[in-house]
Design a protein around this motif. Sequence first.
Motif, PDB file in Angstrom:
ATOM      1  N   TYR A  25      89.308 -21.301 -10.613  1.00 18.18           N
ATOM      2  CA  TYR A  25      90.749 -21.365 -10.356  1.00 18.18           C
ATOM      3  C   TYR A  25      91.113 -20.617  -9.078  1.00 18.18           C
TER       4      TYR A  25
ATOM      5  N   ASN B  80      90.098 -22.449  -5.807  1.00 23.36           N
ATOM      6  CA  ASN B  80      91.053 -23.501  -5.458  1.00 23.36           C
ATOM      7  C   ASN B  80      92.326 -22.923  -4.864  1.00 23.36           C
ATOM      8  N   GLN B  81      92.779 -21.812  -5.426  1.00 28.87           N
ATOM      9  CA  GLN B  81      93.980 -21.170  -4.892  1.00 28.87           C
ATOM     10  C   GLN B  81      93.751 -20.666  -3.473  1.00 28.87           C
TER      11      GLN B  81
ATOM     12  N   GLN C 193      93.958 -23.524  -1.015  1.00 29.62           N
ATOM     13  CA  GLN C 193      95.327 -23.948  -0.765  1.00 29.62           C
ATOM     14  C   GLN C 193      96.070 -22.954   0.114  1.00 29.62           C
TER      15      GLN C 193
ATOM     16  N   ILE D  96      93.886 -12.634  -3.635  1.00 22.09           N
ATOM     17  CA  ILE D  96      93.115 -13.396  -4.606  1.00 22.09           C
ATOM     18  C   ILE D  96      91.652 -12.992  -4.562  1.00 22.09           C
TER      19      ILE D  96
ATOM     20  N   GLU E  99      96.251 -19.061 -14.487  1.00 17.26           N
ATOM     21  CA  GLU E  99      97.323 -20.043 -14.330  1.00 17.26           C
ATOM     22  C   GLU E  99      98.656 -19.499 -14.828  1.00 17.26           C
TER      23      GLU E  99
ATOM     24  N   SER F 167      92.753 -27.029 -14.640  1.00 18.15           N
ATOM     25  CA  SER F 167      92.950 -26.025 -13.592  1.00 18.15           C
ATOM     26  C   SER F 167      91.775 -25.076 -13.448  1.00 18.15           C
TER      27      SER F 167
END
Length: 341
Positions: free
Chosen positions: A34, A37-38, A41, A54, A97, A298
Amino acid sequence: MLLFIVRRVLGMIPTLFVIAFLTFFIIELPPGDYLTNQIAQLKASGEASAAAKIEFLRSQFALDRPFLERFGIWVGIWPGPDGFNGLLQGYWGWSFEYEKPVAEVVGPTLPLTIVLNVATVIFVYVVSFPIGIYSATRQYSWGDYGFTILGYLGLAIPNFLLGLILLYLSNRWFGLSIGGLMDPKYIDAPWSLDKLGSILAHLIVPTIVIGTAGTAGMIRRLRANLLDELHKQYVVTGRAKGLPERRLLLKYPLRMALNPFIADIGNLIPSLVSGSVIVSVVLNLPTVGPVLLDALRSQDQFLSGFILLFVAVLTLVGMLVSDLLLAVVDPRIRFGRRGTA
């Protein structure tokens, strides 16, 4: 019997450990997680400071460590970062999430999931038991043909489609909304008899929808097993000696035919949970099904891992219950020295 229960419970511990390892391994198979992926982005949008935060979370939750070490930290048998405990310490993990502990995410859904599954199991057995006996003892009758057709329809119609049909018919004919597991006014209200009554009333439709396929399969299995026993020589002998049909049926062939019927309790639970995921979305049920679906999409590994492990625990408990019931029903089963019959 007590010794058998202790042995079975102790045997569940290594089984659960292996299931936990396989669950964690499968969840880790897709590339990334997760937070990865964050990060992608955020970097694409130019937010470098947020990406650095992160990366800090990856280190804080041990996501930057080797696989076996991450698994040991998740279970709680390996020391993790400061403040990070494992399942054995009562910490279920962190949901990236939802940005809150897993216990807070699934806490309200676990009791309702257990209640719905218990109600569905009871429905499956209460409905399939008398119908299976009727179909076997009245083979090729009109009733047998009718229940056979209903059984095939139950196996063929997807659960979510049946749920949509019932939603439409209840709204069209009666003007009722049967979605959810309680009236909206009781969602945040404290527990009371009115709230409990609302839950029991709303359990009827999802129990029927989720349990239809399992009921149809159980009817077919019990019918086949009982027909096989009814054609054996000891039944013919008992009937020739003048035993009443009801007594002959209940005392011998039915008890022998119940073994696979009872043993399916443990196998039924995971199929109910997996089969209720889409039904829970369609009927707006606050169970772990929709939460699991979102977590898998997710790659929220701690949340999805705990839910899958929770389903495994339900399955093991179901297996234990079925073993205990088999010991009561079948006199041929003994729990003692090896070699006893």
